[in-house]
Design a protein around this motif. Structure first.
Motif, PDB file in Angstrom:
ATOM      1  N   UNK A 131       8.311  -5.719   1.700  1.00  0.00           N
ATOM      2  CA  UNK A 131       7.049  -5.666   0.967  1.00  0.00           C
ATOM      3  C   UNK A 131       6.549  -7.077   0.653  1.00  0.00           C
ATOM      4  N   UNK A 132       5.226  -7.250   0.783  1.00  0.00           N
ATOM      5  CA  UNK A 132       4.607  -8.559   0.593  1.00  0.00           C
ATOM      6  C   UNK A 132       3.592  -8.473  -0.546  1.00  0.00           C
ATOM      7  N   UNK A 133       3.688  -9.391  -1.484  1.00  0.00           N
ATOM      8  CA  UNK A 133       2.811  -9.367  -2.648  1.00  0.00           C
ATOM      9  C   UNK A 133       1.422  -9.911  -2.337  1.00  0.00           C
ATOM     10  N   UNK A 134       0.413  -9.181  -2.798  1.00  0.00           N
ATOM     11  CA  UNK A 134      -0.962  -9.679  -2.855  1.00  0.00           C
ATOM     12  C   UNK A 134      -1.290  -9.814  -4.349  1.00  0.00           C
ATOM     13  N   UNK A 135      -1.346 -11.058  -4.885  1.00  0.00           N
ATOM     14  CA  UNK A 135      -1.568 -11.250  -6.323  1.00  0.00           C
ATOM     15  C   UNK A 135      -2.877 -10.623  -6.806  1.00  0.00           C
ATOM     16  N   UNK A 136      -2.906 -10.296  -8.085  1.00  0.00           N
ATOM     17  CA  UNK A 136      -4.041  -9.594  -8.696  1.00  0.00           C
ATOM     18  C   UNK A 136      -5.381 -10.241  -8.393  1.00  0.00           C
ATOM     19  N   UNK A 137      -5.439 -11.591  -8.430  1.00  0.00           N
ATOM     20  CA  UNK A 137      -6.718 -12.278  -8.246  1.00  0.00           C
ATOM     21  C   UNK A 137      -7.359 -11.983  -6.893  1.00  0.00           C
ATOM     22  N   UNK A 138      -6.568 -11.510  -5.913  1.00  0.00           N
ATOM     23  CA  UNK A 138      -7.095 -11.248  -4.584  1.00  0.00           C
ATOM     24  C   UNK A 138      -7.247  -9.746  -4.277  1.00  0.00           C
ATOM     25  N   UNK A 139      -6.836  -8.899  -5.205  1.00  0.00           N
ATOM     26  CA  UNK A 139      -6.863  -7.459  -4.944  1.00  0.00           C
ATOM     27  C   UNK A 139      -8.293  -6.926  -5.077  1.00  0.00           C
ATOM     28  N   UNK A 140      -8.817  -6.250  -4.040  1.00  0.00           N
ATOM     29  CA  UNK A 140     -10.172  -5.689  -4.112  1.00  0.00           C
ATOM     30  C   UNK A 140     -10.280  -4.631  -5.207  1.00  0.00           C
ATOM     31  N   UNK A 141     -11.483  -4.454  -5.711  1.00  0.00           N
ATOM     32  CA  UNK A 141     -11.718  -3.466  -6.760  1.00  0.00           C
ATOM     33  C   UNK A 141     -11.395  -2.063  -6.239  1.00  0.00           C
ATOM     34  N   UNK A 142     -10.855  -1.235  -7.090  1.00  0.00           N
ATOM     35  CA  UNK A 142     -10.541   0.167  -6.765  1.00  0.00           C
ATOM     36  C   UNK A 142      -9.526   0.304  -5.628  1.00  0.00           C
ATOM     37  N   UNK A 143      -8.699  -0.703  -5.429  1.00  0.00           N
ATOM     38  CA  UNK A 143      -7.672  -0.650  -4.379  1.00  0.00           C
ATOM     39  C   UNK A 143      -6.537   0.288  -4.808  1.00  0.00           C
ATOM     40  N   UNK A 144      -6.124   1.172  -3.909  1.00  0.00           N
ATOM     41  CA  UNK A 144      -5.054   2.133  -4.206  1.00  0.00           C
ATOM     42  C   UNK A 144      -4.073   2.185  -3.039  1.00  0.00           C
ATOM     43  N   UNK A 145      -2.842   2.676  -3.283  1.00  0.00           N
ATOM     44  CA  UNK A 145      -1.878   2.836  -2.193  1.00  0.00           C
ATOM     45  C   UNK A 145      -2.479   3.664  -1.053  1.00  0.00           C
ATOM     46  N   UNK A 146      -2.188   3.222   0.162  1.00  0.00           N
ATOM     47  CA  UNK A 146      -2.749   3.877   1.341  1.00  0.00           C
ATOM     48  C   UNK A 146      -3.909   3.104   1.946  1.00  0.00           C
ATOM     49  N   UNK A 147      -4.544   2.230   1.133  1.00  0.00           N
ATOM     50  CA  UNK A 147      -5.641   1.402   1.660  1.00  0.00           C
ATOM     51  C   UNK A 147      -5.103   0.386   2.665  1.00  0.00           C
ATOM     52  N   UNK A 148      -5.929   0.056   3.649  1.00  0.00           N
ATOM     53  CA  UNK A 148      -5.594  -0.998   4.609  1.00  0.00           C
ATOM     54  C   UNK A 148      -6.375  -2.253   4.246  1.00  0.00           C
ATOM     55  N   UNK A 149      -5.682  -3.368   4.103  1.00  0.00           N
ATOM     56  CA  UNK A 149      -6.320  -4.629   3.739  1.00  0.00           C
ATOM     57  C   UNK A 149      -6.087  -5.681   4.815  1.00  0.00           C
ATOM     58  N   UNK A 150      -7.141  -6.476   5.082  1.00  0.00           N
ATOM     59  CA  UNK A 150      -7.017  -7.588   6.028  1.00  0.00           C
ATOM     60  C   UNK A 150      -6.671  -8.835   5.227  1.00  0.00           C
TER      61      UNK A 150
END
Length: 277
Positions: free
Chosen positions: A30-49
């Motif tokens: 598992x790789x961390x994406x810190x809070x400051x970079x997390x898109x709004x309304x992001x939930x498990x199952x979403x795909x992020x670039x």
């Protein structure tokens, strides 16, 4: 499919925590994406670039920021600081990009910018940069045709002109005698292939070659005159620098286009400049 360090990867969100979200890094865990970079309304199952690099503790970390260079690319970057091991370049991320002394052509200085290549160091598995550009340029035979439009990065000044990196792959050369604008190391701009020599070397020019260049600009010039009330204070006495500032072409191309429009009876020449016929 494994992840690519130093590049953008599309990864699935697997869980949320107080300090960000964790992404599925396959065999890397598992790789961390810190809070400051997390898109709004992001939930498990979403795909992020996300772009993947190593943090200050050499752990994989993700960001949605776009760095100034990715692994396998060339860029001109400014030195942020220097220590006893090498220089650190600002590439738009929290952790600066390291250039070991052995990868510097000359000792890098804080505040100055240098063209470098980003790559993975095979021994440390870290993203590093090198100013030894020749080592990373493609050795393959280029397949460009004369007149092909390319993206270039101005690399360095030579006695003949300016060396440039073409499409992040090949070396090319702009000759002083064919340069009509100010150039400097680190500039990125469009250029055209003048010729590919038998030895594979590529000569570049900054304007589209041949009649097509004049035809294209003649049309643009006519539109410019129309947009400015049908008359402009430009003629063959206008300084070349002024013409380039306005149109991005040489004075030679400007004069050919004026002649073309005049012969077609689309404009007339006056003491004050050019006017629609």
């Amino acid at each position: 499919m494994s992840i690519e360090l130093g590049k953008f990867n599309t990864l699935e969100v697997v869980k949320t925590v107080d300090f960000g979200v964790y992404l599925d890094g396959k065999e890397e865990g598992e790789i961390l994406l810190p809070t400051r970079y997390v898109p709004e309304n992001c939930v498990p199952g979403d795909l992020l670039n996300v772009f993947l690099y190593l943090d200050n503790e050499e752990r994989l970390i993700a960001t949605t920021l776009t760095p100034l260079v990715q692994v396998g690319e060339f860029a001109c970057l400014e030195v942020a600081w220097v220590n006893e091991f090498g220089a650190f370049l600002n590439w738009g991320l929290m952790k600066d990009l390291f250039v070991p002394f052995r990868e510097q052509k000359m000792k890098m200085q804080v505040g100055k910018s240098y063209v470098v290549h980003a790559h993975i160091d095979e021994e440390s598995y870290r993203i590093v940069a090198s100013a030894k550009i020749e080592r990373y340029l493609s050795k393959e035979t280029p397949t460009y045709q004369a007149g092909a439009e390319v993206d270039i990065l101005i690399w360095q000044k030579t006695d003949l002109g300016f060396k440039a990196i073409i499409d992040q792959q090949f070396p090319g050369l702009l000759y002083d005698s064919e340069i009509f604008q100010s150039l400097r190391t680190g500039m990125t701009l469009k250029a055209f292939v003048k010729q590919v020599r038998p030895d594979g070397k590529i000569d570049l020019i900054l304007q589209k070659p041949g009649a097509a260049k004049v035809d294209d600009f003649a049309s643009s010039l006519l539109d410019y005159i129309k947009e400015h009330g049908g008359a402009v204070k430009l003629n063959d006495k206008t300084p070349a620098d002024d013409i380039y500032q306005i149109f991005g072409v040489s004075k030679k191309t400007f004069k050919k286009a004026v002649g073309d429009l005049y012969k077609k009876h689309l404009i007339v020449l006056t003491d004050n400049g050019l006017k629609l016929a």
